[in-house]
Design an enzyme around this catalytic site. Structure first.
Site, PDB file in Angstrom:
ATOM      1  CE  LYS A 185       5.729   6.218   0.883  1.00  0.00           C
ATOM      2  NZ  LYS A 185       5.508   4.861   0.336  1.00  0.00           N
ATOM      3  CE  LYS A 235      12.267   1.536  -0.465  1.00  0.00           C
ATOM      4  NZ  LYS A 235      10.957   1.383  -1.081  1.00  0.00           N
ATOM      5  CG  LEU A 252      -1.874  -1.230   1.280  1.00  0.00           C
ATOM      6  CD1 LEU A 252      -2.651  -1.236   2.583  1.00  0.00           C
ATOM      7  CD2 LEU A 252      -2.846  -1.195   0.090  1.00  0.00           C
ATOM      8  N   PRO A 253       0.267   2.408  -0.339  1.00  0.00           N
ATOM      9  CG  PRO A 253      -0.991   3.798  -1.729  1.00  0.00           C
ATOM     10  CD  PRO A 253      -1.101   2.597  -0.840  1.00  0.00           C
ATOM     11  CB  THR A 260       8.167   2.156   1.293  1.00  0.00           C
ATOM     12  OG1 THR A 260       8.861   1.158   0.552  1.00  0.00           O
ATOM     13  CG2 THR A 260       9.180   3.108   1.919  1.00  0.00           C
TER      14      THR A 260
END
Lengths: 297, 297, 297, 297
Positions: free
Chosen positions: B246, B171, B65-66, B96
């Site tokens: 983001k 990450k 999902l975003p 992420t």
């Protein structure tokens, strides 16, 4: 083999001169510090009492000085060498200075009909001693070709970056990149550690991912991640904070001159400056980790 | 082979689901976009009318999902899945998101006795389609071991970063480093070019020197230096400015949470933000070169 | 005069409560620290054993808590006050928190039909004790009108910034500006001094020129330039580095939420963060001068 | 009244010369642009064919040139004025240049026994026309005293910042502060607006709070908040982005020379540089708002 005048016998210049002697070149040397001249004399160089005397009869002149002002004064000052150097002599300036200064000296050399290259080095005092320096050269290809046998006695790799001053410009760009990625890596590792990651594990992941860079591969700033790097010995040795600060200052000067925007480069400069001001100027530049890591310094 | 519930069939999720089907897994899928569900159905998945229905009978649940808020709502909301998922199910969140959010979901899973890993990916839509993604995993080693056969159908490399949330944290650190070095490289190349250097020559020198990094080696931002990179096609495709923005926002959030200092990371975030605000949000992130290069945009 | 429930009796809340009592209001108080409740009791307040008990029968509820999470937990948590507060009660939250959190609480109040304002303060502990605080208010004008008699007992100036959350947003913007100009002023004075100027003379010139600002006029960071400022007493007292860091963190959060670019604001945040990490968190924020001034710290 | 040689009749120099003529001084003028000399002649000045001719017989020499290099060439070049100027002449350099350059010229003047001050101005072309400039002066008090009657014909306020070069240093520090607070204010207003605040209301609150500064009081960058400021007329007129960029470049140079850290100052420089590079160089510097505000530019 050549008759070479070598001017500037500091931490870098002294071992470079020794390697030239070992390779069979005939060296005449000068430095304002007499002890440096005497040490070179013991290594087989002929001493000179002045820069002017030093260049007499030389086929090539090599200079290795700290800053733009020294190089300009040496060649262009009222007592400057540009008139003293004999026709046909090759000039090699290995100092790391502003491209503008390198170009001014090159212009004066050209006016005298002399070949000149700017050939700043990387590799540090260890590379200078081992004869494994990298030269980043600016100037005509023909002048570089004349210089190759000499440079090869002091280093292993020679890059030709472009015309006069291009060696300086390319070194400045590379070192700005290095300064940025070391400081950025320090932030990334400190953020990771503060978020609960093991810096060693994080370093391994990043070194195999899109975040990889020279510092991750061979010069990790986090103590305990790599052996045989400055971080493993309290940041002793290596490439000093104040030397990185000097190079980032040259980048800032170059950006002002070229009307370029280097927001990250100038921020990095200021971070190393804050770090130096706190007393860390003589430590290896990877100690920038100490600035960004949250713990009593 | 496993019965897998796959939730979130966007640009990344859809090809990941297809690779699982190809590998022989039985997929039930859900997305709020009906067209995405129908496309997956044509590829061999069983459709669901809701996330709750999707997870029924699944051995593993994968979500892609975003943002943090979507993941928290999916698992922890008043209609959240954490109660609907059956005992013994393995949860794999590939989104992420903020480490804090990942840890909150992991905590709820642990409270229900469920295995969970956070497994954000890198490699982009191309890697998702080719099944060559990299997974950076946080969570217990035993949960990761259960997940390996599933992850292997979608990617090639699996890193274990640490406990719950560590995949996200690692990450974020890697992508912050990437964002910094791409912007820094853009500055270095633009400074070099403004100083008269050929960006291609400068890139070659730097890629063999201490300034080298992933971007220099495989993703050069200067048009004409490399083929087959976004810079060679007007910055189309690749990893978008808004996606980098983001990830740098997640880094800023993480720094606030951990009381970390990331001066360069936050400056980089703002540079991509200025760039996005000028209309470049959908271009590849290497287009940051356009922001720092002095020329009419 | 009103029956007021006051929750949060810290460095700011305690003197604010005392001023309400002096003005004749009937106070019931709660804090998780018993000693704080006892001190308020001696000043004339009625103690409560819980927040729920505290708000019973109150015409107005005032909260003064450290962070967003505390305010959200107080009002919106599973044991939250929003259900316990009686119809017709006015809610005044004086905490400095994220606009988003303020809006979430206001939304819940609106759903219950309760009037609410966010009313963060400036003026510090000295202003709280003297009853000279400034309130920056967000919420409906009608709710603010109801609050005026209460606010007036604690402060002198009331700004109405807009709807719910606007008080927080305006305070954050103001304090970001303050943090930037103090750090910028520190740089300007340090640059001037390093260039040979007398910081006092430079301050006088700038305070009459286009560089003038609040800090130059009443809060000069250079020791010896002004009397009766924190710089005159080793940066003791005043507005702490860690409080400025908190407010700049709220600015960063707000920028992330609003997709705004605040490159200087976030750099300032990181400078205060570096300064705090070096051990200066409890000093007045004007001590940022020490970070940028080149001298052993 | 004095016989004055005035060199440099640009946007600033021309109206300054006219005010000297109006005050009854006898002016001889020179500029490399013949049209500028002719315009001054029509205003009552005597033209000169060269700078050398211009200074003959002058009691005072005033120079108003764009950059350090011009001033150094004028006074110190091989054809420089320092030898041509007659004994007893007072030198007033009103250019805004590097303190180092000002000091070099002052040093040469001192060697000739001539009084000299550096007297950079603020107030812009409007102040130059109205005779209301501010002079920030470096040099001996005795030299400044000689200059006062002359400066008074062109301006209203005279600050004495210190010895040779101090006028330049103080102006640079002030303008760096100005550049920082304008950019910081732009960020604060843009963040406020993105958070839902009315920039006018926010400006009113901040102008009465600790965030107040010169820009908030008389030079608000948000269109519609103030009348009669550049923001009210599309950022036409005023103090150009490229002039601010020049002054921030002088600050960066001064920081390099003094080994000072100015992280915010150099970031501000880069923001104006990015803004200029996007085509805004000729707009008023308050247009930096356009860079940080999220909307199509």
């Amino acid at each position: 083999m050549s008759r070479i005048a070598f001017i500037g016998l500091g931490n870098m210049g002294a071992p470079m001169a020794r390697n030239l002697i070992k390779a069979g070149h005939a060296l005449t040397v000068f430095d304002i510090a007499k002890a440096a001249v005497e040490a070179a004399q013991q290594a087989g160089a002929a001493p000179s009492a002045s820069a002017q005397a030093c260049v007499r009869g030389a086929e090539a002149v090599i200079s290795m000085l700290p800053e733009s002002s020294h190089v300009e004064a040496l060649y262009l000052g009222s007592q400057g060498l540009m008139q003293a150097i004999e026709a046909g002599t090759l000039i090699i300036d290995c100092s790391t200075i502003a491209p503008r200064s390198a170009q001014a000296v090159a212009e004066a050399a050209r006016a005298r009909g002399l070949d000149m290259i700017d050939a700043p080095v990387s590799g540090g005092t260890a590379g200078a001693a081992a004869g494994t320096l990298t030269f980043i050269v600016g100037g005509p290809a023909s002048a570089l070709d004349r210089a190759r046998p000499i440079l090869s006695a002091m280093g292993k790799t020679i890059f030709h970056a472009g015309g006069a001053g291009a060696g300086q410009a390319a070194k400045i760009c590379n070192n700005m990149m290095l300064g940025i990625q070391m400081a950025g890596l320090a932030e990334a590792l400190a953020l990771g550690a503060a978020s609960g990651l093991d810096p060693k594990v994080l370093s391994e992941i990043m070194s195999k991912s899109s975040g990889r860079n020279w510092a991750l591969e061979v010069y990790n700033p986090w103590p305990g991640v790599m052996e045989n790097v400055p971080a493993a010995r309290g940041y002793a040795g290596g490439f000093g904070v104040d030397l990185m600060l000097k190079d980032l200052g040259l980048a800032a000067e170059a950006a002002l001159a070229a009307r370029a925007s280097i927001p990250i480069g100038e921020l990095a400069r200021n971070l190393y400056s804050l770090h130096s001001a706190s007393g860390a100027g003589a430590l290896d530049f990877s100690s920038i980790l100490r600035l960004v890591r949250r713990e009593p310094r």
